[in-house]
Design an enzyme around this catalytic site. Structure first.
Site, PDB file in Angstrom:
ATOM      1  N   SER A 118       0.822  -1.214   0.000  1.00 47.91           N
ATOM      2  CA  SER A 118       0.000   0.000   0.000  1.00 47.91           C
ATOM      3  C   SER A 118       0.857   1.266   0.000  1.00 47.91           C
ATOM      4  CB  SER A 118      -0.943  -0.010   1.205  1.00 47.91           C
ATOM      5  OG  SER A 118      -0.213  -0.126   2.409  1.00 47.91           O
ATOM      6  N   THR A 119       2.006   1.249   0.692  1.00 47.05           N
ATOM      7  CA  THR A 119       2.857   2.445   0.713  1.00 47.05           C
ATOM      8  C   THR A 119       3.501   2.636  -0.660  1.00 47.05           C
ATOM      9  OG1 THR A 119       3.354   1.752   2.980  1.00 47.05           O
ATOM     10  CG2 THR A 119       4.512   3.678   2.159  1.00 47.05           C
ATOM     11  N   ASP A 168       7.424  -4.218   6.492  1.00 45.33           N
ATOM     12  CA  ASP A 168       6.517  -4.597   7.581  1.00 45.33           C
ATOM     13  C   ASP A 168       7.108  -4.210   8.934  1.00 45.33           C
ATOM     14  OD1 ASP A 168       4.463  -5.897   5.940  1.00 45.33           O
ATOM     15  OD2 ASP A 168       6.144  -7.185   5.393  1.00 45.33           O
ATOM     16  N   GLY A 175       3.137  -8.809   1.670  1.00 41.48           N
ATOM     17  CA  GLY A 175       2.388  -8.922   0.422  1.00 41.48           C
ATOM     18  C   GLY A 175       2.879 -10.062  -0.451  1.00 41.48           C
ATOM     19  N   GLU A 210      11.315  -8.638  -4.438  1.00 45.12           N
ATOM     20  CA  GLU A 210      11.756  -7.409  -3.756  1.00 45.12           C
ATOM     21  C   GLU A 210      13.242  -7.498  -3.406  1.00 45.12           C
ATOM     22  OE1 GLU A 210       7.533  -6.145  -1.653  1.00 45.12           O
ATOM     23  OE2 GLU A 210       8.915  -7.409  -0.548  1.00 45.12           O
TER      24      GLU A 210
HETATM   25  C1  5RP Z   1       5.216  -6.764   0.233  1.00 43.50           C
HETATM   26  C2  5RP Z   1       6.011  -6.002   1.233  1.00 43.50           C
HETATM   27  C3  5RP Z   1       5.500  -4.660   1.635  1.00 43.50           C
HETATM   28  O1  5RP Z   1       6.495  -3.721   1.414  1.00 43.50           O
HETATM   29  C4  5RP Z   1       5.154  -4.694   3.095  1.00 43.50           C
HETATM   30  O2  5RP Z   1       4.223  -5.734   3.320  1.00 43.50           O
HETATM   31  C5  5RP Z   1       4.570  -3.363   3.569  1.00 43.50           C
HETATM   32  O3  5RP Z   1       3.324  -3.184   2.994  1.00 43.50           O
HETATM   33  P1  5RP Z   1       2.445  -1.876   3.261  1.00 43.50           P
HETATM   34  O4  5RP Z   1       3.155  -0.738   2.610  1.00 43.50           O
HETATM   35  O5  5RP Z   1       1.126  -2.200   2.629  1.00 43.50           O
HETATM   36  O6  5RP Z   1       2.337  -1.698   4.751  1.00 43.50           O
HETATM   37  O7  5RP Z   1       7.028  -6.416   1.712  1.00 43.50           O
HETATM   38  O8  5RP Z   1       5.736  -8.052   0.050  1.00 43.50           O
END
Ligand code: 5RP
Length: 222
Positions: free
Chosen positions: A34-35, A88, A101, A107
């Site tokens: 989301s970020t 996270d 995610g 990543e």
């Molecule tokens: C996806 C990730 C995201 O960067 C992590 O889950 C943070 O997500 P959000 O920005 O929605 O809090 O590692 O695999």
């Protein structure tokens, strides 16, 4: 401020930080979540200036393309100027847990291929010790039970993330009750289990900059 407003504020700060790379014609690595989505939406303004992006997930690639932003394969990109992604959890050494995610492997690859990794997060993500957030581990499907037993031996409580298949066709085990005192060592140990593709610890290659959204503004930690 709401959590979304904090995320949007750090995304805007990251845009300012990547502008020189955009105008230098560097390829930009784009994270997932989301970020990262707020960052992608703000990046749309520069669609005509960006040489190209590499996405860490199919979802981010689709979102980038929906804004008319060029997405290319990492194999065609060479070294990336900068990678922007969420997390996270982060500790003060900018060692991270990622993979909420399920995009952790791509990543980690995009981060490894980038000169600079800018992590963007709201202040709730900064912790003293990593591990309250369950650690995601991407696993080859046939190795699921074996890897789970090995993670149990390490003191964690692995839980199969039902119904999730990664972009690479694998499954995710989330390791609960696993406070991580030595992130680099734990990252290496879990990656050494046969059948593990990678785990969500980003300690061997931590972020270079953490932009943290707080109610008093964006804090930069290096
Ligand atoms: C996806 C990730 C995201 O960067 C992590 O889950 C943070 O997500 P959000 O920005 O929605 O809090 O590692 O695999």
């Amino acid at each position: 401020m709401t959590q979304d407003e904090l995320k949007k504020a750090v995304a805007a700060a990251a845009i300012e930080m990547v502008k020189p790379a955009i105008f230098d014609g560097e390829i930009i690595g784009i994270g997932t979540g989301s970020t990262a989505n707020f960052f992608i939406d703000l990046l749309a303004e520069f669609r005509d200036d960006i040489k190209g992006t590499v996405a860490s997930s199919e979802a981010s690639a689709q979102r980038l393309r929906s804004h008319g932003i060029e997405v290319i394969e990492l194999n065609d990109a060479g070294t990336l100027g900068v990678y922007v992604d969420g997390a996270d959890e982060s500790n003060s050494h900018l060692e991270l847990i990622k993979g909420g995610g399920a995009a952790l492997t791509r990543e980690k690859i995009v981060a490894a291929a980038s000169k600079k990794f800018i992590c963007i997060a709201d202040e709730s993500k900064l912790v003293d010790q990593l591990g309250a957030f369950p650690l995601p581990v991407e696993v080859i499907p046939m190795a699921r039970s074996y890897v789970a037993r090995e993670l149990l031996k390490m003191g964690g409580n692995p839980v199969y993330r039902e119904g999730v298949v990664t972009d690479n066709g694998n499954i995710i085990l989330d390791v609960y009750d696993f406070m991580i005192a030595t992130p680099q060592k734990t990252e290496e140990e879990i990656n050494a289990i046969v059948g593990v593709v990678t785990n969500g610890l980003f300690a061997l290659r931590p972020a270079d900059v953490l932009l943290l959204g707080t109610s008093n503004g964006v804090r930069e930690i290096t």
